[in-house]
Motif scaffolding. Structure first.
Motif, mmCIF file in Angstrom:
data_model
loop_
_atom_site.group_PDB
_atom_site.id
_atom_site.type_symbol
_atom_site.label_atom_id
_atom_site.label_comp_id
_atom_site.label_asym_id
_atom_site.label_seq_id
_atom_site.Cartn_x
_atom_site.Cartn_y
_atom_site.Cartn_z
ATOM 1 N N GLU A 180 38.920 31.727 53.720
ATOM 2 C CA GLU A 180 38.496 30.932 52.568
ATOM 3 C C GLU A 180 37.051 31.263 52.175
ATOM 4 O O GLU A 180 36.724 31.368 50.995
ATOM 5 C CB GLU A 180 38.640 29.443 52.880
ATOM 6 C CG GLU A 180 38.521 28.557 51.678
ATOM 7 C CD GLU A 180 39.630 28.757 50.658
ATOM 8 O OE1 GLU A 180 39.371 28.456 49.472
ATOM 9 O OE2 GLU A 180 40.734 29.207 51.011
ATOM 10 N N ARG A 181 36.192 31.454 53.167
ATOM 11 C CA ARG A 181 34.810 31.830 52.893
ATOM 12 C C ARG A 181 34.754 33.176 52.171
ATOM 13 O O ARG A 181 33.996 33.344 51.221
ATOM 14 C CB ARG A 181 34.005 31.896 54.189
ATOM 15 C CG ARG A 181 32.551 32.276 53.945
ATOM 16 C CD ARG A 181 31.755 32.272 55.195
ATOM 17 N NE ARG A 181 32.119 33.412 56.033
ATOM 18 C CZ ARG A 181 31.507 33.729 57.166
ATOM 19 N NH1 ARG A 181 30.532 32.982 57.623
ATOM 20 N NH2 ARG A 181 31.887 34.775 57.856
ATOM 21 N N GLU A 182 35.573 34.113 52.596
ATOM 22 C CA GLU A 182 35.594 35.426 51.952
ATOM 23 C C GLU A 182 36.064 35.318 50.497
ATOM 24 O O GLU A 182 35.525 35.989 49.611
ATOM 25 C CB GLU A 182 36.472 36.395 52.740
ATOM 26 C CG GLU A 182 36.445 37.807 52.219
ATOM 27 C CD GLU A 182 35.051 38.426 52.208
ATOM 28 O OE1 GLU A 182 34.795 39.273 51.319
ATOM 29 O OE2 GLU A 182 34.199 38.086 53.048
ATOM 30 N N LYS A 183 37.053 34.467 50.228
ATOM 31 C CA LYS A 183 37.514 34.255 48.853
ATOM 32 C C LYS A 183 36.375 33.738 47.983
ATOM 33 O O LYS A 183 36.189 34.193 46.859
ATOM 34 C CB LYS A 183 38.662 33.250 48.817
ATOM 35 C CG LYS A 183 39.978 33.774 49.309
ATOM 36 C CD LYS A 183 41.015 32.667 49.243
ATOM 37 C CE LYS A 183 42.291 33.049 49.930
ATOM 38 N NZ LYS A 183 43.261 31.921 49.938
ATOM 39 N N GLN A 190 33.908 36.512 47.262
ATOM 40 C CA GLN A 190 34.430 37.440 46.261
ATOM 41 C C GLN A 190 34.284 36.857 44.855
ATOM 42 O O GLN A 190 33.934 37.564 43.923
ATOM 43 C CB GLN A 190 35.896 37.783 46.541
ATOM 44 C CG GLN A 190 36.118 38.562 47.814
ATOM 45 C CD GLN A 190 35.480 39.929 47.763
ATOM 46 O OE1 GLN A 190 35.450 40.595 46.745
ATOM 47 N NE2 GLN A 190 34.939 40.352 48.900
ATOM 48 N N GLN A 191 34.558 35.582 44.708
ATOM 49 C CA GLN A 191 34.433 34.931 43.402
ATOM 50 C C GLN A 191 32.982 34.890 42.945
ATOM 51 O O GLN A 191 32.689 35.070 41.770
ATOM 52 C CB GLN A 191 34.984 33.521 43.454
ATOM 53 C CG GLN A 191 36.486 33.462 43.576
ATOM 54 C CD GLN A 191 36.999 32.051 43.767
ATOM 55 O OE1 GLN A 191 36.235 31.123 43.964
ATOM 56 N NE2 GLN A 191 38.306 31.911 43.720
ATOM 57 N N ARG A 192 32.083 34.665 43.869
ATOM 58 C CA ARG A 192 30.657 34.589 43.549
ATOM 59 C C ARG A 192 30.099 35.941 43.115
ATOM 60 O O ARG A 192 29.214 36.004 42.279
ATOM 61 C CB ARG A 192 29.885 34.117 44.790
ATOM 62 C CG ARG A 192 29.086 32.912 44.553
ATOM 63 C CD ARG A 192 28.254 32.489 45.725
ATOM 64 N NE ARG A 192 28.274 33.352 46.897
ATOM 65 C CZ ARG A 192 28.433 32.926 48.121
ATOM 66 N NH1 ARG A 192 28.606 31.676 48.379
ATOM 67 N NH2 ARG A 192 28.418 33.771 49.127
ATOM 68 N N HIS A 193 30.606 37.001 43.677
ATOM 69 C CA HIS A 193 30.076 38.333 43.415
ATOM 70 C C HIS A 193 30.902 39.121 42.388
ATOM 71 O O HIS A 193 30.686 40.307 42.219
ATOM 72 C CB HIS A 193 29.965 39.131 44.716
ATOM 73 C CG HIS A 193 29.013 38.505 45.673
ATOM 74 N ND1 HIS A 193 27.666 38.408 45.437
ATOM 75 C CD2 HIS A 193 29.223 37.915 46.879
ATOM 76 C CE1 HIS A 193 27.082 37.802 46.446
ATOM 77 N NE2 HIS A 193 27.998 37.478 47.334
ATOM 78 N N ARG A 194 31.825 38.445 41.746
ATOM 79 C CA ARG A 194 32.639 39.103 40.720
ATOM 80 C C ARG A 194 31.765 39.391 39.508
ATOM 81 O O ARG A 194 31.011 38.515 39.068
ATOM 82 C CB ARG A 194 33.799 38.188 40.333
ATOM 83 C CG ARG A 194 34.823 38.868 39.486
ATOM 84 C CD ARG A 194 35.998 38.008 39.165
ATOM 85 N NE ARG A 194 36.231 36.986 40.158
ATOM 86 C CZ ARG A 194 36.889 35.875 39.928
ATOM 87 N NH1 ARG A 194 37.377 35.613 38.742
ATOM 88 N NH2 ARG A 194 37.075 34.991 40.880
#
Length: 82
Positions: free
Chosen positions: A68-71, A74-78
């Protein structure tokens, strides 16, 4: 293939309030609640009575929480616009 760790002789010791382990478990419960809801997380948390139960709880939750942390990362760095 991973080897099963040898059982810790302290696994049968009861959990004690006021320890750093209990503090960590409460943090995990809060994160678990955010993922699966209060009722399910509450039921699972109240099954913890020994250090061995705590270890199993941590081993069970950490992969899910790390995923969940990785998701979120990923959303933050999109890139903007995608």
């Amino acid at each position: 293939m991973t080897e099963a760790s040898s059982p810790d002789p302290r696994d049968n010791e009861p959990l004690r309030d006021g320890t750093s382990l209990m503090g960590f478990l409460h943090i995990l419960r809060k994160a678990h609640t955010a993922l699966v809801g209060r009722d399910k997380a509450h039921l699972r948390f109240h099954q913890l009575h020994t250090r061995g139960h705590a270890r199993q709880y941590i081993e069970e939750l950490m992969p899910m929480l790390l995923e969940e942390r990785e998701k979120h990362r990923q959303q933050r760095h999109r890139p903007i616009g995608r």
